[in-house]
Design a protein around this motif. Structure first.
Motif, PDB file in Angstrom:
ATOM      1  N   TYR A 120       0.823  -1.204   0.000  1.00  0.00           N
ATOM      2  CA  TYR A 120       0.000   0.000   0.000  1.00  0.00           C
ATOM      3  C   TYR A 120       0.861   1.261   0.000  1.00  0.00           C
ATOM      4  O   TYR A 120       0.507   2.271  -0.623  1.00  0.00           O
ATOM      5  N   LEU A 121       1.995   1.221   0.694  1.00  0.00           N
ATOM      6  CA  LEU A 121       2.912   2.364   0.673  1.00  0.00           C
ATOM      7  C   LEU A 121       3.419   2.592  -0.742  1.00  0.00           C
ATOM      8  O   LEU A 121       3.465   3.734  -1.218  1.00  0.00           O
ATOM      9  N   ASP A 125      -4.726  -0.828   4.455  1.00  0.00           N
ATOM     10  CA  ASP A 125      -4.082  -1.513   5.568  1.00  0.00           C
ATOM     11  C   ASP A 125      -5.002  -1.709   6.764  1.00  0.00           C
ATOM     12  O   ASP A 125      -4.957  -2.746   7.435  1.00  0.00           O
ATOM     13  N   LYS A 126      -5.883  -0.748   7.037  1.00  0.00           N
ATOM     14  CA  LYS A 126      -6.773  -0.867   8.184  1.00  0.00           C
ATOM     15  C   LYS A 126      -7.729  -2.037   8.011  1.00  0.00           C
ATOM     16  O   LYS A 126      -7.859  -2.890   8.903  1.00  0.00           O
ATOM     17  N   GLU A 180       6.517  -3.485  16.673  1.00  0.00           N
ATOM     18  CA  GLU A 180       7.857  -3.220  16.163  1.00  0.00           C
ATOM     19  C   GLU A 180       7.889  -2.356  14.910  1.00  0.00           C
ATOM     20  O   GLU A 180       8.848  -1.609  14.697  1.00  0.00           O
ATOM     21  N   LYS A 181       6.869  -2.464  14.064  1.00  0.00           N
ATOM     22  CA  LYS A 181       6.877  -1.779  12.775  1.00  0.00           C
ATOM     23  C   LYS A 181       5.618  -0.948  12.595  1.00  0.00           C
ATOM     24  O   LYS A 181       4.528  -1.345  13.022  1.00  0.00           O
ATOM     25  N   ASN A 182       5.753   0.198  11.938  1.00  0.00           N
ATOM     26  CA  ASN A 182       4.585   0.994  11.587  1.00  0.00           C
ATOM     27  C   ASN A 182       3.794   0.306  10.486  1.00  0.00           C
ATOM     28  O   ASN A 182       4.325  -0.501   9.726  1.00  0.00           O
ATOM     29  N   SER A 183       2.541   0.671  10.388  1.00  0.00           N
ATOM     30  CA  SER A 183       1.673   0.060   9.384  1.00  0.00           C
ATOM     31  C   SER A 183       1.967   0.574   7.991  1.00  0.00           C
ATOM     32  O   SER A 183       2.059  -0.199   7.033  1.00  0.00           O
ATOM     33  N   PHE A 184       2.150   1.883   7.843  1.00  0.00           N
ATOM     34  CA  PHE A 184       2.210   2.494   6.515  1.00  0.00           C
ATOM     35  C   PHE A 184       3.514   3.247   6.269  1.00  0.00           C
ATOM     36  O   PHE A 184       4.261   2.921   5.357  1.00  0.00           O
TER      37      PHE A 184
END
Length: 347
Positions: free
Chosen positions: A236-237, A277-278, A305-309
């Protein structure tokens, strides 16, 4: 924009063509709505009606996903070539009426859409059934008579808005009043746009390829390696980066109007709040909690640990982040080389 500097430079051919038309419409909110947005809504709306009919007859909501990319590519080609052919021009005549910058823009949209369509189609054929996200919603009373109509209609409007950067830039024969920077700054903007698009496209492509390879290996763990080590949803990014590159390219091509920025912003909001992503992660959390406690625990840890976007600052040192930056630099160099060869430095 530096108006004084702009006046001392030759006006690009696509702007000359627009200025010479007495019936040209100013690229204001009303002008763009009339010449770009409303025709796009009509096109996407018509395609959505057809997709809805196929979806309902086959009981597969995922048919609408095919339209997300193919619909926008169809819109781009219709705006650039098709509408002229409807008016009596040949394909060759309509194609030759596009300048270098418009052809590159059209090519970028086509490459993005073709890749995404292949991904959607291959996953659909592999599943042999509707997307799991839609199986439960179809069980809701009145889904096909109410919810599906709203869903298909809403996505048609979103597609028309997201398409604004290229539908406006490909309509210089109707719209006038596009702006852009001085020639030197314009070059930098085009290089940046090419780099951003290339890195975004590669991020999308690699994320799909790596995830599919992991599934084919039938490994039981959650996949968090490769570009998936940058953020939880690199696909998505990557898509968002491709769309943000389009108005930046228009700016560098001096085919820009501020309303084009609505396109990537709408795409971003759609990905973050509605169908990206949501939605995907909510579905994963629910499914894993019921059927795969191990993956549910891994997903919870991954979320911490990691961001979603958007990547965290520390991901700048991630080898995969550096690789995507490198791919972007190669894209910018390729654009520079192509421009120098075709335009001979006259851009």
């Amino acid at each position: 924009m530096n108006n004084i500097a702009r006046q001392t430079e030759p006006v690009p051919s696509h702007l000359l063509n627009s200025i010479s038309l007495g019936h040209a419409i100013p690229a204001t909110t009303i002008g763009i709505a009339r010449s770009a947005l409303l025709p796009s809504i009509a096109l996407h709306g018509g395609l959505s009606v057809i997709a809805y009919g196929i979806s309902r007859s086959t009981d597969r909501v995922e048919v609408k996903d095919y339209l997300w990319a193919t619909g926008m590519v169809t819109n781009a080609w219709y705006t650039a070539v098709g509408r002229h052919m409807v008016s009596g021009k040949s394909f060759g005549s309509a194609w030759s009426g596009l300048d270098f910058y418009q052809k590159v823009l059209l090519g970028a949209v086509t490459v993005w859409g073709t890749r995404l369509t292949y991904r959607v189609a291959s996953r659909s054929l592999q599943r042999g059934d509707d997307d799991a996200r839609y199986i439960e919603v179809k069980k809701e009373p009145g889904f096909w008579n109410r919810d599906a109509v709203i869903l298909f209609g809403m996505e048609a409007v979103f597609q028309a808005i997201i398409a604004l950067p290229f539908t406006t830039a490909l309509s210089v024969d109707e719209l006038t009043g596009f702006v852009g920077p001085t020639r030197k700054l314009a070059q930098y903007a085009r290089w940046a746009a090419a780099g951003l698009f290339t890195s975004g496209l590669m991020l999308e492509t690699l994320s799909d390829y790596q995830l599919e390879a992991h599934k084919q290996a039938e490994r039981p763990d959650l996949y968090t390696s490769g570009v998936w080590s940058i953020v939880r949803h690199p696909n998505y990014l990557g898509d968002a980066l491709c769309h943000f590159a389009l108005p930046l390219w228009c700016y560098g091509a001096r085919l820009f109007t501020p309303l084009q920025a609505i396109g990537p912003v709408a795409n971003y909001l759609f990905l973050r709040l509605i169908g990206g992503d949501k939605q995907n992660e909510e579905y994963q959390l629910e499914r894993y909690s019921k059927h795969n406690p191990t993956k549910h625990q891994q997903l919870q840890q991954w979320r911490a640990e990691k961001n979603s976007f958007w990547p965290r600052f520390r991901e700048i040192g991630n080898p995969w982040t550096l690789a995507m930056v490198g791919v972007g630099l190669l894209g910018a160099i390729a654009e520079f080389s192509l421009e120098s060869r075709i335009l001979g430095g006259a851009a």
